[in-house]
Design an enzyme around this catalytic site. Structure first.
Site, PDB file in Angstrom:
ATOM      1  N   ASP A 125       0.836  -1.208   0.000  1.00  0.00           N
ATOM      2  CA  ASP A 125       0.000   0.000   0.000  1.00  0.00           C
ATOM      3  C   ASP A 125       0.870   1.258   0.000  1.00  0.00           C
ATOM      4  OD1 ASP A 125      -1.330  -2.268   1.034  1.00  0.00           O
ATOM      5  OD2 ASP A 125      -2.855  -1.029   2.003  1.00  0.00           O
ATOM      6  N   GLU A 180      -6.444 -10.697  -4.758  1.00  0.00           N
ATOM      7  CA  GLU A 180      -6.252 -11.821  -3.843  1.00  0.00           C
ATOM      8  C   GLU A 180      -7.364 -12.858  -3.923  1.00  0.00           C
ATOM      9  OE1 GLU A 180      -5.726  -9.861  -0.133  1.00  0.00           O
ATOM     10  OE2 GLU A 180      -3.825  -8.963  -0.721  1.00  0.00           O
ATOM     11  N   LYS A 197     -11.361  -9.245  -6.328  1.00  0.00           N
ATOM     12  CA  LYS A 197     -11.395  -8.479  -5.083  1.00  0.00           C
ATOM     13  C   LYS A 197     -10.989  -7.030  -5.317  1.00  0.00           C
ATOM     14  CE  LYS A 197      -9.387  -8.424  -0.417  1.00  0.00           C
ATOM     15  NZ  LYS A 197      -8.442  -9.099   0.510  1.00  0.00           N
ATOM     16  N   GLN A 198      -9.900  -6.840  -6.048  1.00  0.00           N
ATOM     17  CA  GLN A 198      -9.429  -5.503  -6.375  1.00  0.00           C
ATOM     18  C   GLN A 198      -8.918  -5.491  -7.812  1.00  0.00           C
ATOM     19  OE1 GLN A 198      -6.800  -5.583  -2.995  1.00  0.00           O
ATOM     20  NE2 GLN A 198      -5.018  -5.412  -4.286  1.00  0.00           N
TER      21      GLN A 198
END
Length: 789
Positions: free
Chosen positions: A363, A491, A593-594
């Site tokens: 991040d 993920e 998920k992302q």
């Protein structure tokens, strides 16, 4: 979703809590947390209590916990690192005529807490009536210093319209610890016992210092408090300290309409294998310096530090006051959690809570550092120097895995891998290229040659060596370079072959390593021409999967073969999916998920044509459920680039307001700093279209109809450009630095120091619209004329 009991925050500079709701205490404690990157204190009430989850944290100060997975194998991490709460100094109890002030008893007549983003002060105003009918007014101001990193302070003032007998008890105490109460993997581990063992103490009539050492990691901390009080009728003070608890008490007669004021100064010093007496001296010196400055002196320093931040970072946005507030709140929180983080990482939740055990992830490099790059580049250099300082651990980890170079950890505090779950831990090797990307971007943005030589060369060389040994030239497919068995940013798709994001990032990493070695030489790292050539061959042959049948780039080589997830049968309360659906099912179906491949398009735009971006976005948007707080900001950037300005605006709202509205349902564990940064990206990289490639800067600004104007400073290679645009015109002004050339849509513009230029906004060629999975459409933001959000 937004609770009806939580009003929207629309003040441009103040984040306000009105009233008191114990059910929201933990969330509010995160939102009102104060930090300076070294010291962080959650926004709990002074009188304490379990509501809100109190916590005082020092960056890097942790306990080691043995990991004992049932099926562990060779190369698995053996220990975890958990951010350890140190002695809490915020607690001040007040007894009024024998009754303890408690917002859960008596009557809260009025209560507000304000976090002022310009002054860095958390202020509180309480009017409370005791069960016996005695009414008092309490006013507090709290700060964590942005100039003196070890120091915090609380000004505590009590007043009443009638004469009362009052006892004030100020405490410094170690959290005894408690078992975790949630199965949410995002929540941090709460140690079942205190991680701290007393190793010494000190007290005098107004002060106390407690010294502790962690049981396993053997880190030592000194926490101290001292007090300055107004003289009062019948006032008597005393200090009591023992082991893990110290208190300063004061009994006095509170005269009618005559406030009594006490200032409590706090100081924290820690060191690995530190000697208690040395830390005691340092702590007492910090307390003395803080007391000599006084609370007002600390306030003046705080305002000065934040004035400098806002001069370089502020975003002005007209047309949506809730988003305006959220952007400034995000900038404030990210800056205060990075200010003194040098020597340590920036945790995913900063120092605002226990979430993720206080670990630093990717991040930092991909979401936080781009924001800091253009308003506080010194913080970026510090964060990357910390990564470079952990290269010895990274080399050891690579060797343990049978690889060359350095393998940076997926999650860590000290630089050691703390993830015991291979599929969403070690296998996420892209973190290494993420770090390399941040190094290259920092050098491109600042031109810092010394940093490139000292930090860039070793980091880029060791990560390039990792990729060269992790991948291979596939003889069955014309020698293409493949990287198998890895996990990309998504993920919900793990241990895949040729993840496009990972391969593109690795390719850029290899090429950047070649460039720095050619520029600075590779003798210090033992690089020769043969190794350089192997990197070049790997980069040139890097495989990027593409489906001719679908007309899109594949997230990974086998992604298109999987069954599509049944979104229509999934209930809203079943999100996030990882809390309700077995990973076995998620890993074998098309559900994201992302936005994995979408993020690749943001970071490597030159690898895709405009038409490919449109097709890719349409395909993956329909599969992305945004169970990650990192998702919305990335989606907003690409939606804006592709012309769906309403969708970009909707995702801007989701990213910027994720913690305000508790969208991820875990703000109580700490703020999502990367999501806050995602709101910044949605504005700067999305709506303003800021791009930087090969030392060239460009903008393609566009506004969705509800917004009227955006303005911000943008730092690039020592120059500061002020950008301001409406729906029809952009104005650029070079406020600091030498001449600058940059792109505006397809044109090149040039500015000399102090000059400005206006240019028209070019509307999107087509109004492309995109769709999401059933039940996952983002909340639509609307015009102020119809009510925002």
């Amino acid at each position: 979703m937004l609770s009806e009991s939580v009003p929207k925050q629309t003040d441009p500079w103040v984040h306000r809590e009105a009233g008191w709701n114990s059910a929201l205490a933990a969330r509010t404690a995160s939102l009102l947390a104060l930090s300076n990157g070294y010291l962080g204190i959650r926004g709990t009430l002074e009188e304490g209590g379990s509501a809100g989850g109190p916590g005082t944290f020092l960056n890097g100060f942790h306990e080691s916990v043995l990991l004992r997975p049932a099926d562990s194998g060779h190369g698995d991490p053996r220990s975890d690192e958990v951010l350890a709460s140190v002695a809490d100094g915020t607690r001040i109890e007040l007894t009024v005529e024998g009754e303890l002030l408690d917002v859960e008893t008596g009557v809260v007549v009025a209560h507000t807490r304000d976090l002022d983003l310009r002054t860095g002060l958390l202020t509180r105003a309480l009017r409370w009536r005791s069960p016996a009918g005695h009414e008092i007014s309490l006013r507090t101001r709290r700060l964590v210093s942005l100039k003196h990193r070890e120091v915090a302070a609380i000004e505590y003032e009590v007043e009443s319209a009638q004469a009362l007998r009052v006892t004030m008890r100020s405490m410094l105490a170690v959290d005894p610890g408690a078992a975790a109460s949630t199965q949410d993997p995002r929540a941090g581990s709460r140690l079942a016992h205190s991680a701290l063992m007393p190793v010494g103490s000190f007290s005098d009539p107004n002060s106390a210092v407690l010294m502790h050492q962690t049981l396993e990691s053997r880190q030592t901390v000194a926490a101290g408090m001292t007090h300055r009080a107004d003289p009062g009728a019948g006032a008597e003070s005393a200090v009591d300290e023992a082991g893990s608890h110290a208190s300063w008490s004061r009994d006095f007669e509170l005269e009618a309409d005559r406030p009594q004021r006490v200032v409590k100064f706090l100081a924290y010093h820690w060191a690995s294998n530190g000697r208690p007496n040395d830390l005691l001296r340092e702590c007492l010196a910090s307390l003395g310096n803080a007391a000599s400055l006084g609370f007002d002196g600390l306030v003046a320093n705080q305002r000065e530090a934040l004035d400098a931040v806002w001069d370089h970072a502020d975003i002005e946005l007209d047309g949506d006051p809730e988003i305006q507030h959220a952007l400034r709140y995000a900038l404030f929180q990210i800056h205060q959690n990075a200010a003194f983080a040098d020597g340590h990482g920036i945790p995913a939740k900063g120092l605002t809570g226990r979430g993720y055990n206080g670990h630093t992830f990717w991040d930092t490099e991909i979401f936080l550092l781009p924001l800091l790059m253009h308003c506080a580049p010194a913080h970026v250099a510090a964060a990357l120097r910390w990564r470079a300082s952990t290269l010895p651990q990274a080399r050891a980890r690579a060797q343990q895995l049978g690889l060359q170079g350095g393998a940076f950890p997926w999650r860590t505090i000290s630089g050691t891998e703390c993830s015991a779950y291979l599929p969403a831990g070690t296998a996420a090797f892209h973190v290494n290229a993420d770090i390399a990307h941040a190094v290259s971007e920092y050098v491109a943005n600042t031109g810092d040659v010394e940093f490139e030589r000292e930090v860039g060369v070793p980091v880029l060389v060791e990560t390039a060596r990792l990729w060269a040994s992790l991948g291979y030239h596939d003889a069955e497919h014309e020698g293409r370079f493949s990287i198998d068995g890895v996990t990309g940013p998504d993920e919900y798709s793990v241990l895949v072959d040729n993840n496009t994001y990972t391969n593109l990032m690795a390719q850029a990493n290899l090429r950047a390593a070649i460039d720095v070695v050619k520029q600075h030489g590779g003798e210090s790292c033992g690089v020769d021409e043969k190794e350089l050539e192997s990197w070049r061959l790997a980069a040139d042959a890097m495989h990027v999967p593409f489906s001719d049948e679908l007309g899109v780039h594949l997230q990974d080589e086998d992604f298109a073969r999987h069954q599509r997830f049944d979104f229509a049968s999934t209930l809203p309360e079943q999100y996030p999916l990882f809390l309700h659906v077995p990973y076995f099912q998620l890993y074998r179906q098309q559900v994201i998920k992302q936005p994995d491949l979408v993020l690749a398009m943001v970071l490597h735009p030159g690898a895709f044509t405009h038409e490919q971006k449109q097709r890719n976005f349409a395909f993956y948007e329909s599969l992305t459920v945004r169970d990650s707080s990192l998702a919305a900001g990335t989606l907003s950037v690409v939606a804006a680039e592709l012309g769906d300005l309403q969708l970009a605006y909707d995702y801007l709202g989701e990213a910027a307001l994720l913690d305000h509205h508790d969208i991820a349902r875990n703000t109580s564990d700490g703020l999502h700093l990367a999501a806050l940064a995602g709101g910044w990206s949605a504005v700067i990289s999305g709506l303003a279209g800021a791009r930087q490639h090969g030392g060239h800067l460009s903008f393609t600004p566009r506004l969705p109809e509800p917004l009227e104007r955006i303005a911000f400073p943008y730092t690039f290679r020592g120059r500061t450009l002020r950008v301001e645009f409406t729906r029809h015109e952009a104005v650029y002004e070079l406020t600091h630095g030498d001449n600058l050339e940059f792109g505006h849509f397809d044109s090149m513009l040039g500015l000399s120091a102090g000059s400005k230029i206006a240019a028209p906004i070019i509307p999107p060629k087509s109004a492309v619209k995109f769709s999401q999975p059933v039940g996952r459409v983002p909340r639509r933001r609307r015009s102020l004329r119809r009510g925002v959000g």
